[in-house]
Write a protein that holds these residues in place. Structure first.
Motif, short mmCIF file in Angstrom:
data_model
loop_
_atom_site.label_atom_id
_atom_site.label_comp_id
_atom_site.label_asym_id
_atom_site.label_seq_id
_atom_site.Cartn_x
_atom_site.Cartn_y
_atom_site.Cartn_z
N ILE A 59 1.18 -1.06 -0.03
CA ILE A 59 0.29 0.44 -0.08
C ILE A 59 1.20 1.22 -0.05
CG2 ILE A 59 -1.84 1.23 1.32
CD1 ILE A 59 -3.18 -1.34 2.17
N ILE A 60 0.92 2.02 -1.00
CA ILE A 60 1.33 3.32 -1.54
C ILE A 60 0.55 4.45 -0.84
CG2 ILE A 60 2.73 4.80 -2.67
CD1 ILE A 60 3.24 2.16 -4.53
N LEU A 61 0.76 4.84 -0.34
CA LEU A 61 0.20 6.53 0.82
C LEU A 61 1.02 7.63 0.96
CD1 LEU A 61 0.19 5.06 4.71
CD2 LEU A 61 -1.67 4.29 2.59
N PRO A 62 -0.36 9.39 0.13
CA PRO A 62 0.00 9.56 -0.23
C PRO A 62 0.60 10.50 1.22
CG PRO A 62 -2.25 9.82 0.26
CD PRO A 62 -2.10 8.37 -0.07
N ASP A 63 1.83 11.47 1.38
CA ASP A 63 2.07 12.43 2.37
C ASP A 63 0.72 13.37 3.32
OD1 ASP A 63 4.48 12.39 1.27
OD2 ASP A 63 4.50 14.62 0.09
N GLY A 64 1.23 12.78 4.42
CA GLY A 64 0.36 13.22 5.20
C GLY A 64 -1.09 12.42 5.67
N ALA A 65 -1.51 11.23 4.63
CA ALA A 65 -2.90 10.10 4.49
C ALA A 65 -2.60 9.41 6.88
CB ALA A 65 -2.44 9.14 3.61
N PHE A 118 -0.47 9.02 -8.84
CA PHE A 118 -1.90 9.14 -8.53
C PHE A 118 -2.44 8.89 -7.20
CE2 PHE A 118 -1.96 5.97 -11.86
CZ PHE A 118 -3.49 6.27 -12.73
N VAL A 119 -0.39 8.81 -6.06
CA VAL A 119 -0.27 9.01 -4.90
C VAL A 119 -0.06 10.66 -4.72
CG1 VAL A 119 1.00 8.62 -2.90
CG2 VAL A 119 0.40 6.20 -4.87
N ALA A 120 0.36 11.07 -5.52
CA ALA A 120 0.70 12.42 -5.51
C ALA A 120 -0.38 13.76 -5.33
CB ALA A 120 1.43 13.29 -6.54
N ARG A 121 -1.52 12.87 -6.58
CA ARG A 121 -2.83 13.27 -6.04
C ARG A 121 -3.28 13.96 -5.42
NH1 ARG A 121 -4.49 15.68 -12.00
NH2 ARG A 121 -5.86 16.02 -10.53
N THR A 145 -7.93 4.57 -4.15
CA THR A 145 -8.82 5.12 -4.11
C THR A 145 -9.36 6.04 -4.75
OG1 THR A 145 -7.87 6.49 -2.42
CG2 THR A 145 -8.50 4.45 -1.23
N THR A 146 -10.68 6.77 -4.79
CA THR A 146 -11.00 7.35 -5.43
C THR A 146 -11.93 8.93 -4.97
OG1 THR A 146 -13.70 7.13 -5.09
CG2 THR A 146 -12.94 6.33 -7.11
N ARG A 147 -11.46 9.19 -3.62
CA ARG A 147 -11.67 10.00 -2.32
C ARG A 147 -9.55 9.93 -2.37
NH1 ARG A 147 -16.93 8.79 0.31
NH2 ARG A 147 -18.50 8.88 -1.04
N VAL A 148 -9.55 11.52 -2.31
CA VAL A 148 -8.41 11.53 -1.60
C VAL A 148 -8.27 12.06 0.46
CG1 VAL A 148 -7.00 13.73 -1.70
CG2 VAL A 148 -7.56 13.37 -3.32
N LEU A 149 -7.33 10.81 0.59
CA LEU A 149 -7.33 11.25 1.85
C LEU A 149 -7.00 12.12 2.56
CD1 LEU A 149 -6.51 7.37 2.86
CD2 LEU A 149 -8.86 8.84 2.48
N GLU A 150 -7.30 13.18 3.60
CA GLU A 150 -6.82 14.34 4.32
C GLU A 150 -6.93 13.67 6.13
OE1 GLU A 150 -9.72 17.26 3.70
OE2 GLU A 150 -9.55 17.40 1.90
N PRO A 151 -5.57 14.66 6.39
CA PRO A 151 -5.68 14.33 7.89
C PRO A 151 -6.30 14.38 8.52
CG PRO A 151 -3.08 15.47 7.13
CD PRO A 151 -4.81 15.51 5.93
#
Length: 151
Positions: A59-65, A118-121, A145-151
Motif C-alpha cells: 500500500i502506497i500512501l500519499p503524504d499526510g495520510a 496518482f499517489v501524488a494527487r 481510492t477515488t477520494r483524497v485522504l486528508e489528515p
C-alpha cells in the motif's frame, strides 16, 4: 522488446456489477493481494490467501495520510462502508501487463513508479504483482481510492 503483448485496463470499481450483484472493495483488495480479509459490509471473510501467484503487494500512501490507511483491511472496509449509494464508485482499478523484459527484481519499482502520479494527487494505491511462475503473464493490479485522504 521480447513480447509485444501490451495490456492496460482501467475501470471503475462500482458497487453494482451490471449483473444484478453487488461488489465490495474488500473482495477486490483480497484478490489482488492474495489475502484473507474481513468484510464489515458483508460480515464474512473474503479469502484469497491460498493464491500462489501474488509475488508482491504494497500500500502506497500519499503524504499526510492517516496511519489506518496503511492497513489493507481497514482501508477497504472504510471505502465499502462510506459508499452509501447503490451506484457508488468504490475505487479505480488498473490492470497492466509487465513486459517479460523487465527483470523480476525491478518490477516492484516499476509498479510503484506507475502508481506515483496518482499517489501524488492524494490517492492511496494498493498495488500487487501477479506472476504464475511460468513467466508468460506478469501483470500488476493497482486499486486506487477515488477520494483524497486528508489528515
Amino acid at each position: 522488446m521480447q513480447d509485444g503483448n501490451v495490456h492496460c485496463h482501467v475501470a471503475n470499481l462500482a458497487r453494482r456489477n451490471g449483473r444484478g450483484g453487488e461488489r465490495i472493495a474488500v473482495a477486490t483488495a483480497a484478490y489482488n493481494a492474495g489475502e484473507r480479509l474481513w468484510s464489515e459490509r458483508e460480515q464474512r471473510y473474503v479469502d484469497f490467501g491460498n493464491r500462489e501467484d501474488v509475488v508482491f503487494s504494497k500500500i502506497i500512501l500519499p503524504d499526510g495520510a492517516p496511519a489506518w490507511a496503511a492497513r489493507r483491511n481497514e482501508l477497504w472496509n472504510r471505502v465499502d462502508l462510506e459508499a452509501k449509494r447503490r451506484d457508488a464508485r468504490l475505487a479505480k482499478s488498473i490492470e497492466v501487463a509487465i513486459t517479460r523484459d523487465v527483470p523480476k527484481d525491478m518490477r516492484p519499482a516499476l509498479v510503484e513508479a506507475f502508481a506515483a502520479p496518482f499517489v501524488a494527487r492524494g490517492c492511496v494505491a494498493d498495488v500487487a504483482i501477479h506472476e504464475d511462475g511460468t513467466g508468460h503473464n506478469p501483470h500488476a493490479h493497482i486499486l486506487l481510492t477515488t477520494r483524497v485522504l486528508e489528515p
